[in-house]
Write a protein that holds these residues in place. Sequence first.
Motif, PDB file in Angstrom:
ATOM      1  N   LYS A 281       0.709  -1.040   0.055  1.00 54.04           N
ATOM      2  CA  LYS A 281      -0.157   0.047   0.003  1.00 54.04           C
ATOM      3  C   LYS A 281       0.890   1.241   0.197  1.00 54.04           C
ATOM      4  O   LYS A 281       0.469   2.107  -0.721  1.00 54.04           O
ATOM      5  CB  LYS A 281      -1.026  -0.054   1.080  1.00 54.04           C
ATOM      6  N   LEU A 282       1.947   1.135   0.725  1.00 56.15           N
ATOM      7  CA  LEU A 282       2.768   2.422   0.938  1.00 56.15           C
ATOM      8  C   LEU A 282       3.528   2.679  -0.483  1.00 56.15           C
ATOM      9  O   LEU A 282       3.557   3.737  -1.093  1.00 56.15           O
ATOM     10  CB  LEU A 282       3.836   2.228   1.991  1.00 56.15           C
ATOM     11  N   GLN A 283       3.935   1.287  -1.089  1.00 60.71           N
ATOM     12  CA  GLN A 283       4.415   1.737  -2.326  1.00 60.71           C
ATOM     13  C   GLN A 283       3.421   2.236  -3.536  1.00 60.71           C
ATOM     14  O   GLN A 283       3.914   2.941  -4.270  1.00 60.71           O
ATOM     15  CB  GLN A 283       5.155   0.071  -2.974  1.00 60.71           C
ATOM     16  N   ARG A 284       2.284   1.819  -3.493  1.00 63.99           N
ATOM     17  CA  ARG A 284       1.315   2.304  -4.194  1.00 63.99           C
ATOM     18  C   ARG A 284       0.916   3.863  -4.070  1.00 63.99           C
ATOM     19  O   ARG A 284       0.610   4.541  -5.006  1.00 63.99           O
ATOM     20  CB  ARG A 284       0.024   1.584  -4.329  1.00 63.99           C
ATOM     21  N   MET A 285       1.380   4.179  -2.801  1.00 64.93           N
ATOM     22  CA  MET A 285       1.234   5.470  -2.610  1.00 64.93           C
ATOM     23  C   MET A 285       2.206   6.516  -3.122  1.00 64.93           C
ATOM     24  O   MET A 285       2.106   7.698  -3.125  1.00 64.93           O
ATOM     25  CB  MET A 285       1.029   5.864  -1.073  1.00 64.93           C
ATOM     26  N   GLY A 286       3.295   5.946  -3.640  1.00 66.74           N
ATOM     27  CA  GLY A 286       4.465   6.670  -4.307  1.00 66.74           C
ATOM     28  C   GLY A 286       5.619   6.625  -3.547  1.00 66.74           C
ATOM     29  O   GLY A 286       6.700   7.192  -4.022  1.00 66.74           O
ATOM     30  N   PHE A 287       5.631   6.018  -2.398  1.00 68.51           N
ATOM     31  CA  PHE A 287       6.964   6.000  -1.685  1.00 68.51           C
ATOM     32  C   PHE A 287       7.810   4.962  -2.329  1.00 68.51           C
ATOM     33  O   PHE A 287       7.589   4.016  -2.557  1.00 68.51           O
ATOM     34  CB  PHE A 287       6.727   5.667  -0.088  1.00 68.51           C
ATOM     35  N   SER A 288       8.979   5.511  -2.260  1.00 73.69           N
ATOM     36  CA  SER A 288      10.392   4.630  -2.751  1.00 73.69           C
ATOM     37  C   SER A 288      10.531   3.466  -1.786  1.00 73.69           C
ATOM     38  O   SER A 288      10.035   3.325  -0.632  1.00 73.69           O
ATOM     39  CB  SER A 288      11.671   5.142  -2.910  1.00 73.69           C
ATOM     40  N   LYS A 289      11.234   2.386  -2.360  1.00 74.33           N
ATOM     41  CA  LYS A 289      11.461   1.067  -1.081  1.00 74.33           C
ATOM     42  C   LYS A 289      12.253   1.585  -0.083  1.00 74.33           C
ATOM     43  O   LYS A 289      12.010   0.905   0.810  1.00 74.33           O
ATOM     44  CB  LYS A 289      12.023  -0.035  -2.269  1.00 74.33           C
ATOM     45  N   ARG A 290      13.308   2.429  -0.287  1.00 74.66           N
ATOM     46  CA  ARG A 290      14.229   2.699   0.816  1.00 74.66           C
ATOM     47  C   ARG A 290      13.218   3.442   1.654  1.00 74.66           C
ATOM     48  O   ARG A 290      13.518   3.172   3.036  1.00 74.66           O
ATOM     49  CB  ARG A 290      15.490   3.260  -0.045  1.00 74.66           C
ATOM     50  N   ARG A 291      12.631   4.542   1.450  1.00 67.69           N
ATOM     51  CA  ARG A 291      11.684   5.392   2.257  1.00 67.69           C
ATOM     52  C   ARG A 291      10.971   4.626   3.208  1.00 67.69           C
ATOM     53  O   ARG A 291      10.539   4.352   4.386  1.00 67.69           O
ATOM     54  CB  ARG A 291      11.214   6.362   1.550  1.00 67.69           C
ATOM     55  N   ILE A 292      10.308   3.395   2.403  1.00 62.90           N
ATOM     56  CA  ILE A 292       9.325   2.705   2.995  1.00 62.90           C
ATOM     57  C   ILE A 292      10.182   1.713   4.245  1.00 62.90           C
ATOM     58  O   ILE A 292       9.664   1.578   5.440  1.00 62.90           O
ATOM     59  CB  ILE A 292       8.607   1.554   2.206  1.00 62.90           C
ATOM     60  N   LEU A 293      11.213   1.173   3.789  1.00 60.77           N
ATOM     61  CA  LEU A 293      11.984   0.300   4.866  1.00 60.77           C
ATOM     62  C   LEU A 293      12.327   1.227   6.014  1.00 60.77           C
ATOM     63  O   LEU A 293      12.384   0.760   7.101  1.00 60.77           O
ATOM     64  CB  LEU A 293      13.201  -0.096   4.080  1.00 60.77           C
ATOM     65  N   LEU A 294      13.086   2.309   5.530  1.00 62.02           N
ATOM     66  CA  LEU A 294      13.494   3.089   6.816  1.00 62.02           C
ATOM     67  C   LEU A 294      12.307   3.726   7.705  1.00 62.02           C
ATOM     68  O   LEU A 294      12.690   3.821   9.027  1.00 62.02           O
ATOM     69  CB  LEU A 294      14.488   4.308   6.066  1.00 62.02           C
ATOM     70  N   GLY A 295      11.291   3.780   7.049  1.00 64.72           N
ATOM     71  CA  GLY A 295      10.018   4.441   7.874  1.00 64.72           C
ATOM     72  C   GLY A 295       9.763   3.251   8.692  1.00 64.72           C
ATOM     73  O   GLY A 295       9.260   3.505   9.887  1.00 64.72           O
ATOM     74  N   ILE A 296       9.644   1.890   8.201  1.00 59.92           N
ATOM     75  CA  ILE A 296       8.984   0.950   9.088  1.00 59.92           C
ATOM     76  C   ILE A 296      10.082   0.440  10.158  1.00 59.92           C
ATOM     77  O   ILE A 296       9.741   0.384  11.150  1.00 59.92           O
ATOM     78  CB  ILE A 296       8.805  -0.291   8.193  1.00 59.92           C
ATOM     79  N   TYR A 297      11.468   0.337   9.805  1.00 57.42           N
ATOM     80  CA  TYR A 297      12.343   0.352  10.663  1.00 57.42           C
ATOM     81  C   TYR A 297      12.363   1.456  11.851  1.00 57.42           C
ATOM     82  O   TYR A 297      12.334   0.950  13.202  1.00 57.42           O
ATOM     83  CB  TYR A 297      13.767   0.405  10.017  1.00 57.42           C
TER      84      TYR A 297
END
Length: 459
Positions: A281-297
């Motif tokens: 869902k976050l990826q479909r919102m336009g976030f990059s993989k690295r931003r998603i990972l760092l955010g979840i981390y």
Amino acid sequence: MVTSILLFFIGLLVAAGATPYVIAVSARGLGLDRPDENRKQHQGDIPRLGGAPLMLGVSVALVIIFFLSPGTLGEWLPVMVGSVMMYSLGLWDDLQPLGARKKLLGQLIAAGTVYALGLRIDLVSYPGGLWPVELGHWSIPVTIFWLIAVPNIVNLIDGFDGLAGGLGLVMAITLGVVGLTSQQLPVAWLAFGLAGSLLGFLIFNFPPAKIFLGDGGAYLIGFLIASLSLFSSQKGSVATVLAVTVVALGVPILDTLFALIRRAVRGYPLFHADDEHLHHKLQRMGFSKRRILLGIYGVCVTLSLIGLSIIWSQGRTLPIAMAVFFLMGVLGVRYLHLVRSFADARLRMGRTLSRRGSVRYALLQAQILELEVERCQTPEAFWKVFGDTMKRVGFLGEEEAGNDSAVRIPMKYNGTSSWTLVAPPDKGNETEWFRLAEVFRPAFIKAVRKWHPKSQPVF
């Protein structure tokens, strides 16, 4: 503390050194993950044997622990046996898919063996020894549920480069701190050894990943987290240590809970894979993989600190942890599942339930199609049955597919768009038809493998 740091770096070096070798061996055709589904968006074939370097790193850590503390061999036997059994089960599935039922049976056998060897929850107590509760016969299902639930939670969230490995790293460090705090040094040593191994593996698993964890790696991480939390609690407060683990695992637990609820409501099997997890869902919102990972981390580190505060405060911060957990659930429903109000929830629930009968019918037809692959003697005979089945569940035939407004669902196999289903736009949106089409993927792939290259459906 020095030994914990030493084992962390030993695990790091072992995993970082072994992972390239595993990648090289897999490149010869062993345990490759091919992008044969729409939800698999990686480019090319990627090895999914990432559990091997982790298993090696953990094994080296255990050997060192036995050398430093020879008298603990008997205590660690359940963890050793369970780790080998869980990893072997996952590795088997990575090399040759077993199916959900066989995997669950294997997990039950592994968890039951660990319980029989002595790693169990017999007494639940809170900081200070307040209100201790003897579980009695409930000890068996509670222990087995815990040893099975955590590996499956880790496995379900392992659909994104670096995600499960990173969350495992945070959890391993958290349990290592718990071990140091409770003066259980062997627990801390193994936890930090696991953390180092995960960091060494993440060097190759961070986007873009050169290797995946696979079920073997995910099951191993999950089992070690579950067993270390039980090991830590055997000499302390069970409720506190398990609460720390649950809070620290807040992100994957909520993601798994949402997945189970939506599948149950829609009528799909609980272990039916989909692309509606948090990271999707976050990826479909336009976030990059690295931003998603760092955010979840970042969220997981915060939750781990909140979880550790339960121990440091003798349980006084537990209400805060529960409030944070509840708030995360509300925000997840509000912003990720786009449920704006109770009226909106009722409307969406009604629409979903109205299609539930169609889903259950499609699942039954998909099972019959898998049997038809064995029964039919020629690909022409099977694809005729396949086409008739698609029409029965609501898809359009070739003569009706010329409508420009029709919904077209391209289904990928081996990285290409090898078949396309057409659906009427007035009986469901593209997402709903896509979910229905995915039900027939196993029968389609089974037919392709049997009759390749004469395996293109025509209907």
